[in-house]
Structures are given as C-alpha cells and as structure tokens.
Design a protein around this motif. Structure first.
Motif, PDB file in Angstrom:
ATOM      1  N   GLN A 222       0.825  -1.227   0.000  1.00 48.71           N
ATOM      2  CA  GLN A 222       0.000   0.000   0.000  1.00 48.71           C
ATOM      3  C   GLN A 222       0.857   1.274   0.000  1.00 48.71           C
ATOM      4  OE1 GLN A 222      -3.103  -1.303   0.439  1.00 48.71           O
ATOM      5  NE2 GLN A 222      -3.272  -2.373   2.383  1.00 48.71           N
TER       6      GLN A 222
ATOM      7  N   ARG B 117      -4.962   7.429  -0.588  1.00 48.12           N
ATOM      8  CA  ARG B 117      -3.893   7.640  -1.562  1.00 48.12           C
ATOM      9  C   ARG B 117      -3.475   9.113  -1.519  1.00 48.12           C
ATOM     10  NH1 ARG B 117      -3.813   8.747  -7.238  1.00 48.12           N
ATOM     11  NH2 ARG B 117      -1.916   7.805  -8.073  1.00 48.12           N
TER      12      ARG B 117
ATOM     13  N   LEU C 234       0.061   4.777  -1.379  1.00 45.35           N
ATOM     14  CA  LEU C 234      -0.245   4.562  -2.795  1.00 45.35           C
ATOM     15  C   LEU C 234      -1.707   4.179  -3.003  1.00 45.35           C
ATOM     16  CD1 LEU C 234       2.920   2.460  -3.805  1.00 45.35           C
ATOM     17  CD2 LEU C 234       2.508   4.888  -4.217  1.00 45.35           C
ATOM     18  N   ARG C 235      -2.313   3.511  -1.971  1.00 47.15           N
ATOM     19  CA  ARG C 235      -3.701   3.035  -2.124  1.00 47.15           C
ATOM     20  C   ARG C 235      -4.485   3.279  -0.846  1.00 47.15           C
ATOM     21  NH1 ARG C 235      -1.628  -1.484  -5.146  1.00 47.15           N
ATOM     22  NH2 ARG C 235      -1.723  -2.924  -3.397  1.00 47.15           N
ATOM     23  N   ASP C 236      -5.767   3.576  -0.981  1.00 43.01           N
ATOM     24  CA  ASP C 236      -6.629   3.750   0.202  1.00 43.01           C
ATOM     25  C   ASP C 236      -6.635   2.451   1.011  1.00 43.01           C
ATOM     26  OD1 ASP C 236      -7.233   5.966  -1.264  1.00 43.01           O
ATOM     27  OD2 ASP C 236      -9.380   5.564  -1.471  1.00 43.01           O
TER      28      ASP C 236
END
Ligand code: HEM
Length: 349
Positions: free
Chosen positions: A39, A252, A240-242
């Motif tokens: 993530q 993010r 990078l990602r929720d």
C-alpha cells in the motif's frame, strides 16, 4: 518534536493538522512498514535524484553495492579511524563527525582511487549537508550541489568508485552524493550523539551508575544511544492506495509517519523511558518491537547491522580514551530530516 511525542504517548494513531497519519503503536507501526499489501511507497528520500524515484532495479543494484562494500569492511577499523579523526579535530562537532565518518568509509566511497573525490565530498559535507543537518540552512544550495554532483559524476565515470552501479550520465554524480549521504549522514549523527552521551552530563537527565562500568557491553551502549537519540527520528511513507490502519482510514496521497523517537521513549514499552541505561539491554530477552531506528520491511536500512557493530566499536574506543572536550553552543538538539545533538565545539573553553 516534544509535542508530537506527548501526543504519541496519549494516542496510538492520529491525523495531524498537516494531514499526515502518525502510527505510534509498536505492533501497528511494524505492520505498516512491512506492508505486505504493497500500500506504500518505500523508496528512501536519498534514492530520489531530483525528487524523482529511481526505478526499483536501480535501487536494488545500489543496495547490493552498499551491501557488498560493507561486507568487505571491518567495523573495528572504521570505528578506530572515525574516533581518532574526531579526537584530533578542533571546532564544530557535527562537521568533525561528518568528515571523520567519510574518511572512515574512504574505501567504498572511492577516495583511494581518485584524489579529487575526497575534496568534492568534503565540500559537499561542508557546504551542503552540514547546513541541512544542523538546520542552519533551510534549503540546500542547489548551485553548489549541482556543481559538486557534476564533479563527482566525472570521477565516478572514470572508475573512481569500484562496483558503483552503471547509471545515466545525467544523474550518476547526484546519486553518488546521495550514496555519500547514506554512508555518512545518519552515522555521523549517531557518532555525535555517542560522544555527547558519554561526555556531557547535561544531555542525559539521569543515568544509572552502571552505564560506564566496564561490564556493560559496548553494543548495549550503542543500542541505548540509538534508542534515545535515533538519527532517523521518523519514517515517512507516501500512501499509494486507500486502506485502513486500525480504525483510521488512510487515503492515496496521504503520508504515513512512524515516529521512531516517540516509540523508543514510549513509557508503555520502556521502563524509565528517558533514562540512559545501556544495562537495560541485558535484561531484555530480544530487541523490543518498539525499537525501530533503521525502519523494517522494504526500504529498511541495509547498513543496520554494520551500524550497530561499528558504533559499538566506537563506544569501546571512546570509553578507553580521555573524554573528547566539548563546549556546548546551542540549547536544543538539531531536528531536521536527521536528528542530531545540539551544536558543540570540540576543544577546551
Ligand atoms: C545510525 C545510522 C543509520 C541510521 C539511523 C539509518 C537509518 C535508515 C533508515 C530509517 C532507512 C530507511 C529510509 C526510509 O525510511 O526512507 C535507511 C535506509 C538505508 N540506509 Fe541507513 N541508516 C544508518 C546507517 C547506514 C549505513 C552505515 C549505511 C551504509 C552505507 C546505510 C545505508 C542505507 C541504505 C542503502 C538505505 C536504503 C535502503 C533501500 O533503498 O531499501 N545506512 N537507513
């Protein structure tokens, strides 16, 4: 830093006004950094020339190069060289430690193959890195940095740094100076803290009398120094990602922060947390989860094992010689990307 620490002691995960998500629970912090779900972005700041991350294979090649260099080095020799150099210096402590650690790493940094490279690195440490480390200059002198990077790039291209990964001409000098930062920056801060911890009483509120006793292994002095004064005092990772951390939603574009300084002084994890007590390490069955000076997971320090060994050897050398005379010049530690002691002058009053 003190306010952040106080909040960390009260709240395990929180969002700051600036929007960063701070994780101050040891188990959660480790999970975050290990990041099995991919993530987070783990490329350390110094592998980002011009703020653009290097491609992962290049980072891997640089890490392999660092690793190979370190495996050929003797931590005892590195420590003896660095301590001897600092003891022979008069003037600014930070500057002395930076130059001493660079000199101790002269082989991997290529000084032996290219006489001008030592001068280039010396100028980089004096005119760019020292100001950034102490906070004397808020922004690096970009012109000086680029001039020095171009000089270093020419030396690297002529084979001065054995085994250095093959890189685009436009960035190789800058990446070399970033490698200098990896070899020298945090290590110099750790050495400066060690010298202060063994020498000047005002930095250490209370200490156990056993701390300088000969039966305390030097490795425990090194670990206790890294616990109380971690040069990498917080580990930052772009999201990078929720996803969720405990009850907190992280998105993010957020930044996650693992506050190593706060975790390593957290009263939940450390009895008498602010006490400089190297002997505590003998009472611990293993290194506690809340000890994170080198981070963990992808992006963690490849020099961690070597660092503890050479710092321990430095502690042994320092204890065996008369204390380095220090005059303190500022009241508070230097808190920049690197956490280092208050400014001191080496030499008698
Ligand atoms: C007290 C001394 C040191 C401290 C506190 C320290 C701390 C760290 C930390 C926290 C990171 C992760 C960077 C991040 O979170 O973005 C890191 C990465 C790294 N460190 Fe250290 N370090 C130290 C000494 C060294 C030494 C002696 C070397 C060897 C030359 C070294 C080489 C590296 C490298 C190559 C990376 C990048 C790893 C990667 O790209 O995956 N460090 N260090």
């Amino acid at each position: 830093m003190r306010k952040l620490h106080q909040r960390c002691v009260r709240t395990p995960v929180f969002r700051t006004l600036a929007g960063s998500v701070v994780v101050c629970d040891a188990e959660m912090a480790r999970q975050v950094l290990v990041d099995t779900g991919g993530q987070l972005d783990h490329v350390p700041a110094f592998w980002r020339p011009g703020n653009a991350p290097l491609p992962p294979p290049v980072c891997a090649a640089l890490n392999r190069w660092v690793h190979t260099c370190l495996s050929a080095e003797d931590p005892g020799r590195v420590a003896a060289t660095a301590v001897e150099a600092v003891a022979a210096t008069r003037g600014d402590l930070h500057r002395a430690c930076l130059h001493a650690v660079a000199e101790a790493n002269r082989r991997p940094l290529g000084f032996e193959h290219h006489s001008n490279l030592r001068a280039t690195v010396g100028e980089f440490l004096d005119h760019v890195f020292h100001g950034m480390m102490t906070g004397a200059s808020r922004y690096p002198d970009i012109d000086a940095f680029q001039r020095l990077a171009a000089r270093a790039g020419r030396a690297v291209a002529s084979g001065a740094v054995p085994g250095f990964p093959d890189l685009d001409r436009a960035i190789r000098g800058e990446v070399y100076l970033r490698a200098v930062t990896a070899f020298v920056g945090a290590s110099a801060a750790a050495l400066a803290w060690l010298i202060c911890a063994l020498r000047s009483d005002e930095l250490v509120a209370t200490r156990r009398p056993a701390e300088t006793a000969p039966d305390v292994p030097p490795e425990h002095v090194a670990l206790e120094t890294l616990r109380l004064w971690p040069p990498a005092w917080q580990h930052r990772r772009p999201v990078l990602r929720d996803h969720r951390i405990g009850s907190m939603a992280v998105l993010r574009g957020d930044e996650l922060v693992v506050p190593a300084y706060a975790l390593q002084r957290h009263p939940r994890y450390w009895p008498d947390a602010d006490l400089f007590d190297p002997a505590r390490w003998a009472r611990l069955p293993q290194r506690p989860e809340a000890f994170l000076p080198f981070a963990v997971g992808p992006g963690a320090c490849v020099g961690a094992r070597f660092e503890v060994r050479w710092l321990a050897a430095a502690a042994a050398h320092l204890s065996a010689q008369p204390p380095i005379p220090l005059v303190r010049r500022s009241a508070t530690p230097c808190v920049t990307a690197v956490f280092s002691p208050p400014e001191h002058t080496i030499g008698l009053r």
